[in-house]
Design a protein around this motif. Structure first.
Motif, PDB file in Angstrom:
ATOM      1  N   LEU A  42      73.450 -15.506  83.339  1.00 45.14           N
ATOM      2  CA  LEU A  42      72.905 -14.497  84.252  1.00 45.14           C
ATOM      3  C   LEU A  42      72.141 -15.155  85.392  1.00 45.14           C
ATOM      4  O   LEU A  42      72.244 -14.730  86.555  1.00 45.14           O
ATOM      5  CB  LEU A  42      72.001 -13.533  83.482  1.00 45.14           C
ATOM      6  N   ILE A  94      68.282 -10.264  81.955  1.00 44.71           N
ATOM      7  CA  ILE A  94      68.999  -8.994  82.026  1.00 44.71           C
ATOM      8  C   ILE A  94      68.221  -7.988  82.870  1.00 44.71           C
ATOM      9  O   ILE A  94      68.763  -7.335  83.771  1.00 44.71           O
ATOM     10  CB  ILE A  94      69.238  -8.416  80.616  1.00 44.71           C
ATOM     11  N   VAL A 101      73.336  -3.979  84.758  1.00 43.17           N
ATOM     12  CA  VAL A 101      73.972  -4.620  83.615  1.00 43.17           C
ATOM     13  C   VAL A 101      74.334  -3.521  82.619  1.00 43.17           C
ATOM     14  O   VAL A 101      73.475  -2.741  82.205  1.00 43.17           O
ATOM     15  CB  VAL A 101      73.047  -5.659  82.945  1.00 43.17           C
ATOM     16  N   CYS A 120      69.625  -3.811  78.843  1.00 46.65           N
ATOM     17  CA  CYS A 120      70.628  -3.469  79.843  1.00 46.65           C
ATOM     18  C   CYS A 120      70.269  -2.144  80.518  1.00 46.65           C
ATOM     19  O   CYS A 120      69.517  -1.332  79.984  1.00 46.65           O
ATOM     20  CB  CYS A 120      72.010  -3.393  79.209  1.00 46.65           C
TER      21      CYS A 120
END
Length: 264
Positions: A42, A94, A101, A120
Motif C-alpha cells: 500500500l 489502509i 480500499v 477498509c
C-alpha cells in the motif's frame, strides 16, 4: 507482482490494486511478513497516479483467520512486538491510503483479519462468511485497531459484546448493525465485488479520496491512541500464563483452562 514468501499476492489491473492473502494451507492466517507485505504494498502504490482503488481479499474460501499461531516456536520466549507493529502498519496504511480500499470478505474473518477488513473503506462480505474477534479465546485483547474500528461502527455495547464474548457474527448481522457495508450471495460474490470496484475506479478519484479522508478523520479520532493502547496491553498479556494456555489449547484443539496455570 507477488510475494510468495509472505503469502501475499499483489496484482495491478489497470487502475485497480489487488492484494490477496494467499496462505490457504493456514486458512490465510498471517505472519509478521504477511502483514509487512500488505503495509509495504500500500505504501509503494500510494503515490501511483494510475491507481484509483484497492481491493483487499483472501484466496479460496477464507478471508483471514488472524495471526498464525503455528509460527510460535516457543511460547515461553520473551514477547516480541514485531507482529503487532506490522499489523498496526497495515491498518494505518489502509486507513491513510489516498483512494478507497474495498475489503472483500470472501469467507471467515477472525482476529486481526477483522481489523484488516474493518480498516477498509467499503467492507462487503459473502453471505456465508462471519467475523470473529477471537482474541480472548487465547488470553489476549483485540488489536490492529479493532477496539476503535468496531466501536466507531456499532457502538460501545455491541463492541464489548463482540470482543469480550468472542462470538461469531454472521455477515448478514454485521451488515444489519452497520459493521460492514453490505453482503452479497456467495454464488456471485466475485462479480458483485468487481462491479463495486469498477464503480469506484470509474468515479471522481479526488472527490472520493477527499471524502474518505474526511469521514475517517471525523469517525476514527481514537485510532492512533487505540493502536498504542492495544500494543501496550497485548505485550503485557502475551507474557502471562493465560496466553501460553490459550495457544497450547488452540494447537491441541481443546478448550482452554484459563487461570489454572496461575494457581500455586
Amino acid at each position: 507482482m507477488s510475494n510468495d514468501l509472505a503469502g501475499i499476492d499483489v496484482t495491478v489491473d489497470g487502475n485497480v490494486l489487488r492484494i490477496t492473502v494467499n496462505r490457504p494451507s493456514r486458512m490465510n492466517a498471517v505472519t509478521t511478513e504477511s502483514l509487512d507485505a500488505i503495509a509495504s504494498t500500500l505504501n509503494h502504490y500510494r503515490n501511483d497516479s494510475a491507481i484509483r482503488v484497492a481491493v483487499l481479499t483472501g484466496s479460496g474460501r477464507t478471508f483471514c483467520t488472524g495471526a498464525d499461531l503455528s509460527s510460535i516456536e516457543e511460547i515461553s520466549d520473551p514477547p516480541s512486538p514485531a507482529t503487532i507493529d506490522a499489523a498496526n502498519r497495515s491498518v494505518t496504511e489502509i486507513i491513510t491510503f489516498p483512494h478507497p480500499v474495498i475489503g472483500a470478505i470472501n469467507g471467515p474473518a477472525a482476529g486481526v483479519g477483522v481489523s484488516l477488513a474493518l480498516a477498509c473503506d467499503l467492507t462487503v462480505a459473502a453471505e456465508s462468511s462471519y467475523l470473529l474477534l477471537a482474541f480472548t479465546k487465547i488470553g489476549l485483547m483485540p488489536d490492529g485497531g479493532a477496539t476503535a474500528l468496531v466501536a466507531a461502527s456499532i457502538g460501545r455495547a455491541r463492541a464489548l459484546r463482540m470482543a469480550l464474548l468472542a462470538e461469531r457474527l454472521p455477515a448478514a448481522t454485521a451488515a444489519d448493525i452497520g459493521l460492514i457495508a453490505a453482503t452479497y450471495p456467495d454464488d456471485n460474490f466475485a462479480e458483485s465485488v468487481e462491479a463495486l470496484t469498477r464503480q469506484i475506479a470509474d468515479g471522481p478519484a479526488h472527490a472520493l479520496g477527499t471524502t474518505k479522508f474526511a469521514i475517517n478523520a471525523a469517525t476514527l479520532t481514537e485510532i492512533h491512541n487505540a493502536l498504542e493502547r492495544e500494543r501496550s496491553g497485548q505485550l503485557e498479556l502475551i507474557s502471562e500464563p493465560d496466553f501460553s494456555e490459550g495457544v497450547q489449547a488452540f494447537l491441541e484443539k481443546r478448550p482452554a483452562a484459563f487461570g489454572r496455570a496461575t494457581i500455586a
